[in-house]
Write an enzyme that holds these catalytic residues in place. Structure first.
Site, short mmCIF file in Angstrom:
data_model
loop_
_atom_site.label_atom_id
_atom_site.label_comp_id
_atom_site.label_asym_id
_atom_site.label_seq_id
_atom_site.Cartn_x
_atom_site.Cartn_y
_atom_site.Cartn_z
N ASN A 291 36.27 42.25 30.86
CA ASN A 291 35.36 43.06 31.68
C ASN A 291 34.97 44.36 30.96
OD1 ASN A 291 35.07 41.40 33.97
ND2 ASN A 291 37.00 42.15 34.85
N ASP B 109 46.26 32.18 35.37
CA ASP B 109 45.68 33.52 35.24
C ASP B 109 44.96 33.63 33.90
OD1 ASP B 109 45.79 36.34 36.56
OD2 ASP B 109 46.14 36.68 34.41
N ASP C 218 32.57 37.78 35.28
CA ASP C 218 32.34 36.83 36.37
C ASP C 218 31.92 35.47 35.81
OD1 ASP C 218 32.97 38.74 38.21
OD2 ASP C 218 30.88 39.20 38.76
N HIS D 190 31.31 43.43 33.57
CA HIS D 190 31.81 42.67 34.72
C HIS D 190 30.98 41.40 34.99
CE1 HIS D 190 35.00 45.36 36.17
NE2 HIS D 190 34.23 46.35 35.72
N GLU E 100 41.44 37.26 39.09
CA GLU E 100 41.24 36.19 38.10
C GLU E 100 42.32 35.12 38.19
OE1 GLU E 100 43.61 39.45 36.01
OE2 GLU E 100 42.07 39.28 37.56
#
Length: 367
Positions: A248, A240, A257, A253, A283
């Protein structure tokens, strides 16, 4: 005047049924074999075998002189199977023609070689991605050149044979190659579309990793195999990205990504070929490691953690430092389900988070 052509023409039309069956079997081969060379070999055996069957029930033009549908089969072997296919099919057909024998054996062998060369040259000139009906029309018009091989025989014997077979073979070559090639081409496109849809159905569109659906299916299958044998071992790594929400929130965002994609690329570069890497959710990334012990899985997770920790991610005008945490669980005989193993890895992952992040924790049962 043309009455003598009709028996030859009618018999050859009848034999096109065999070619149609071959085209149906072709679809099964390209679905079953993904490697180009193995697919090419199988297509070569298919087309060569069908050519042999065609020669076993030929149209007898004269004593020792036969014609059949082999020209269509050999001509299409390279465009739909590549170099390996045309070499295999040509070799099989030559061997069979020699065994059949007759006064026309030399002319037959030369004709087979001519068809194989035409097929190969066609493939080298026109790549599979560019095939259209015009290309196959050209192939159909070119292949009947092999009938000139009959002139290996004495001219007074060859000329009437050529006059008898030239028109039917030209007509059948054009019609047969054109129609069958269109069917084969559509079948290949259909299989490619199905494979693309299958890949899309099992792939995360952002990271190009496997998606959870595929991961769960493979993981359950791996668990069942290990549980049934009792001797197989495999490990699970759950990774994770630490503080991903703040990434973010702070950088947007789109940059979040980008971080996820780059970390996915790092993981993919470090795992073994046998490992399955999947975006498990948000994630979180899962790695299924067949035949991996807890020690091996911990070493892999640590290599990933260290590589990510050493990487600076370009986010527009700035660089960001990102870390990951991971939990590792390994299958034992005490596990009752794959769900239980996943939960253990998740518990280990959250323990790594609580203990400060940027670290790896091993599930209690695997310790």
């Amino acid at each position: 005047m043309y009455a003598e052509y009709f028996p030859v023409f009618a018999d050859l039309v009848h034999r096109l049924g065999l070619v149609a069956l071959v085209s149906m079997a072709y679809g099964s081969i390209i679905r079953a074999f993904n490697l180009p060379w193995t697919r090419g070999l199988m297509v070569g055996f298919l087309f060569g075998g069908a050519a042999i069957i065609s020669m076993l029930d030929p149209v007898i033009v004269d004593e020792g002189i036969i014609v059949d549908a082999r020209s269509i089969l050999l001509a299409l072997s390279a465009p739909f199977g590549g170099v390996a296919a045309v070499l295999v099919s040509t070799a099989l057909t030559i061997l069979s023609r020699v065994l059949i024998g007759g006064v026309g054996v030399h002319a037959g062998v030369v004709g087979i070689v001519i068809i194989g060369l035409i097929s190969l040259i066609f493939t080298l000139v026109y790549r599979p991605q560019t095939y259209s009906w015009k290309h196959f029309l050209i192939l159909g018009l070119t292949v009947p050149l092999y009938t000139l091989s009959v002139f290996i025989l004495p001219f007074e014997q060859a000329l009437p044979i050529f006059q008898r077979i030239a028109l039917p073979m030209l007509t059948l070559s054009v019609a047969g190659i054109f129609l069958i090639s269109m069917f084969l081409h559509r079948e290949r496109l259909r299989v490619d579309r199905v494979k693309t849809l299958e890949v899309d159905a099992h792939t995360d569109p952002l990271t190009n990793l496997a998606n959870r659906r595929l991961f769960d299916r493979v993981a359950r299958r791996t668990f069942r195999k290990a549980a049934s044998t009792g001797g197989d071992v495999f490990s699970l790594v759950m990774i994770d990205i630490d503080s991903f929400k703040s990434i973010n929130d702070h950088w947007g965002h789109s940059n979040g990504d980008l971080v996820l994609v780059e970390i996915s690329t790092i993981i993919r570069s470090l795992v073994r070929k046998s490992d399955l890497v999947a975006r498990y959710g948000g994630e979180e990334i899962a790695i299924l490691m067949p035949s991996a012990t807890a020690v091996e899985a911990m070493a892999m997770a640590e290599a990933i953690r260290r590589r990510v920790n050493e990487t600076f991610f370009d986010l527009g005008r700035t660089q960001a430092h990102v870390t990951v945490s991971a939990g590792v669980a390994t299958f034992t005989a005490q596990h009752q389900s794959m769900t239980e193993l996943i939960e253990e890895a998740d518990v280990a992952l959250y323990r790594a988070k609580r203990l400060g992040r940027n670290r790896i924790e091993l599930a209690a049962m695997a310790a």
